[in-house]
Write a protein that holds these residues in place. Structure first.
Motif, PDB file in Angstrom:
ATOM      1  N   THR A 152       0.834  -1.199   0.000  1.00 27.53           N
ATOM      2  CA  THR A 152       0.000   0.000   0.000  1.00 27.53           C
ATOM      3  C   THR A 152       0.869   1.249   0.000  1.00 27.53           C
ATOM      4  OG1 THR A 152      -1.680  -1.245   1.173  1.00 27.53           O
ATOM      5  CG2 THR A 152      -1.937   1.123   1.171  1.00 27.53           C
TER       6      THR A 152
ATOM      7  N   HIS B 223     -10.414  -0.401   4.484  1.00 31.29           N
ATOM      8  CA  HIS B 223      -9.211  -0.222   3.660  1.00 31.29           C
ATOM      9  C   HIS B 223      -9.690   0.140   2.246  1.00 31.29           C
ATOM     10  CE1 HIS B 223      -5.356  -0.568   1.967  1.00 31.29           C
ATOM     11  NE2 HIS B 223      -4.958  -1.726   2.440  1.00 31.29           N
TER      12      HIS B 223
ATOM     13  N   ARG C  97      -5.422 -13.464   4.480  1.00 35.90           N
ATOM     14  CA  ARG C  97      -4.533 -14.087   5.466  1.00 35.90           C
ATOM     15  C   ARG C  97      -5.162 -13.981   6.857  1.00 35.90           C
ATOM     16  NH1 ARG C  97      -0.768 -10.656   8.706  1.00 35.90           N
ATOM     17  NH2 ARG C  97      -1.758  -8.736   8.049  1.00 35.90           N
TER      18      ARG C  97
ATOM     19  N   ARG D 185      -9.913  -5.981   7.212  1.00 35.75           N
ATOM     20  CA  ARG D 185     -10.510  -4.695   6.788  1.00 35.75           C
ATOM     21  C   ARG D 185     -10.743  -4.649   5.287  1.00 35.75           C
ATOM     22  NH1 ARG D 185      -5.130  -1.667   8.960  1.00 35.75           N
ATOM     23  NH2 ARG D 185      -3.638  -2.521   7.483  1.00 35.75           N
TER      24      ARG D 185
ATOM     25  N   PRO E  61      -5.539  -9.606  -1.241  1.00 34.01           N
ATOM     26  CA  PRO E  61      -4.939  -8.274  -1.074  1.00 34.01           C
ATOM     27  C   PRO E  61      -3.427  -8.349  -0.845  1.00 34.01           C
ATOM     28  CG  PRO E  61      -6.147  -8.905   0.906  1.00 34.01           C
ATOM     29  CD  PRO E  61      -6.424  -9.966  -0.121  1.00 34.01           C
ATOM     30  N   LEU E  62      -2.948  -9.534  -0.478  1.00 33.44           N
ATOM     31  CA  LEU E  62      -1.561  -9.777  -0.113  1.00 33.44           C
ATOM     32  C   LEU E  62      -1.220  -8.951   1.145  1.00 33.44           C
ATOM     33  CD1 LEU E  62       0.151  -9.771  -3.647  1.00 33.44           C
ATOM     34  CD2 LEU E  62      -0.722 -11.735  -2.363  1.00 33.44           C
TER      35      LEU E  62
HETATM   36  C1  NCD Z   1      -3.995  -5.880   3.743  1.00 32.39           C
HETATM   37  C2  NCD Z   1      -4.046  -4.916   4.901  1.00 32.39           C
HETATM   38  O1  NCD Z   1      -3.050  -4.298   5.267  1.00 32.39           O
HETATM   39  O2  NCD Z   1      -5.128  -4.792   5.429  1.00 32.39           O
HETATM   40  N1  NCD Z   1      -2.921  -5.734   2.905  1.00 32.39           N
HETATM   41  C3  NCD Z   1      -2.866  -4.724   1.994  1.00 32.39           C
HETATM   42  O3  NCD Z   1      -3.016  -3.572   2.312  1.00 32.39           O
HETATM   43  N2  NCD Z   1      -2.651  -5.049   0.726  1.00 32.39           N
HETATM   44  C4  NCD Z   1      -4.254  -7.271   4.146  1.00 32.39           C
HETATM   45  C5  NCD Z   1      -3.364  -7.892   5.191  1.00 32.39           C
HETATM   46  O4  NCD Z   1      -2.532  -7.247   5.802  1.00 32.39           O
HETATM   47  O5  NCD Z   1      -3.537  -9.107   5.378  1.00 32.39           O
END
Ligand code: NCD
Length: 317
Positions: A55, A132, A227, A165, A265-266
């Motif tokens: 992000t 998010h 995750r 989120r 979303p990784l």
């Molecule tokens: C997510 C987050 O930070 O909420 N990742 C992201 O922003 N791509 C998901 C996560 O942390 O598992």
């Protein structure tokens, strides 16, 4: 003076505004070099009080690719938060330096508090287990690009639906489109929060809750994996018990539809085996790329440099 606009939840944009944003992201994807000076002289601040790779780097790359510059911090301990400064004071200070700010914070509502005191647009880049929105913009653009629509499909959301989120924001966004059916796949401890299922029931939107991925995999048009988030658990024992509850591997995937794309979303931990990465249905790395284009479009929109500027010939195509 134009009203200051922030992004706290995907609902801050109407469906029509989202369409325009996605069209803009599409233009950016096709004509990237034409946008290289759109934000010349502008500064983005990234205030990240919680870890992030995608992000933050995606926001920073977005501003750099628009010709702007970036300032910020990636760790609360290197900011004045470690001295006890409030988010409200920090954003008032950042407002003196930057034109726009992306903020991630472990506390729900922190970005909203910041927006209340800010002189510049604030983007919620994740507030605790709450929302998010820019991941949701990324997800929606990915779905629209893969399927050509944002309506009439069955989506399975799998994993940590309680603290995730990205899941909360995506559900809020998708309920505005016609014919989206939700299947929530989680262990009982990580069920989607009641306020969300109550909202779905209130709106008459159909959803199912199941525990096993096998129970619904063949029915899905789209699978959104997440995750299990260690950092949101109160005790390690619960995390260890639940962390490998779902593992999507090649074998399991053979039971899914041939065009069922997989989003995530990784970061991924164990929930998707790496042997799935080469399957044409694995869309989680292309998804990251869409995140860049949509954040570029978002920065331009919040800085109010989209249509008017294009009409006045600032773009060179
Ligand atoms: C997510 C987050 O930070 O909420 N990742 C992201 O922003 N791509 C998901 C996560 O942390 O598992």
């Amino acid at each position: 003076m134009k009203e200051l606009r922030h992004l706290m939840t995907p609902l801050d944009f109407s469906v029509e505004e989202l369409e325009r944003l996605f069209d803009q992201a599409g233009e950016i994807e096709r004509h990237l070099p034409d946008f290289a000076h759109m934000c010349d002289g502008r500064i983005l601040a990234t205030c990240f009080y919680e870890p992030s790779t995608r992000t933050r780097l995606s926001f920073e790359t977005a501003m750099l690719r628009l010709g702007g510059k970036i300032i910020g911090f990636a760790d609360a301990s290197s900011s004045s938060a470690s001295k006890g400064e409030s988010v409200s004071d920090t954003i008032r200070v950042i407002s003196c330096f930057a034109d726009i700010c992306a903020m991630r914070h472990p506390k729900e509502g922190a970005a909203m508090v910041a927006a209340g005191r800010s002189e510049i647009p604030v983007i919620n880049a994740g507030d605790g287990g709450h929302e998010h929105p820019t991941q949701t913009l990324t997800d929606l653009l990915t779905i629209r690009s893969l399927y050509g629509k944002l309506s009439d499909f069955t989506i399975g959301l799998c994993g940590d639906l309680k603290f995730g989120r990205t899941v909360h924001s995506l559900i809020h966004a998708l309920i505005r489109y016609q014919g989206v059916k939700f299947i929530f796949i989680s262990p009982p401890e990580l069920r989607v929060p009641d306020y969300i299922t109550e909202l779905l029931a209130e709106k008459g939107i159909s959803y199912e809750e199941v525990i096993r991925l096998d129970d619904c995999l063949p029915d899905l048009d789209l699978l959104y994996m997440t995750r299990v988030q260690r950092e949101r658990f109160f005790n390690e024992e619960d995390y260890v018990r639940l962390k490998d509850f779902y593992i999507l591997d090649k074998d399991k995937l053979s039971r899914a539809k041939q065009d069922m794309h997989i989003l995530h979303p990784l970061p991924r931990v164990n929930e998707i085996a790496v042997d799935v990465d080469d399957d044409p249905r694995a869309a989680y790395f292309p998804q990251v790329q869409y995140g860049l284009f949509v954040r570029m479009a978002l920065i331009m929109t919040l800085l109010d440099m989209t249509d008017d500027h294009m009409n006045h010939g600032l773009l060179r195509w």
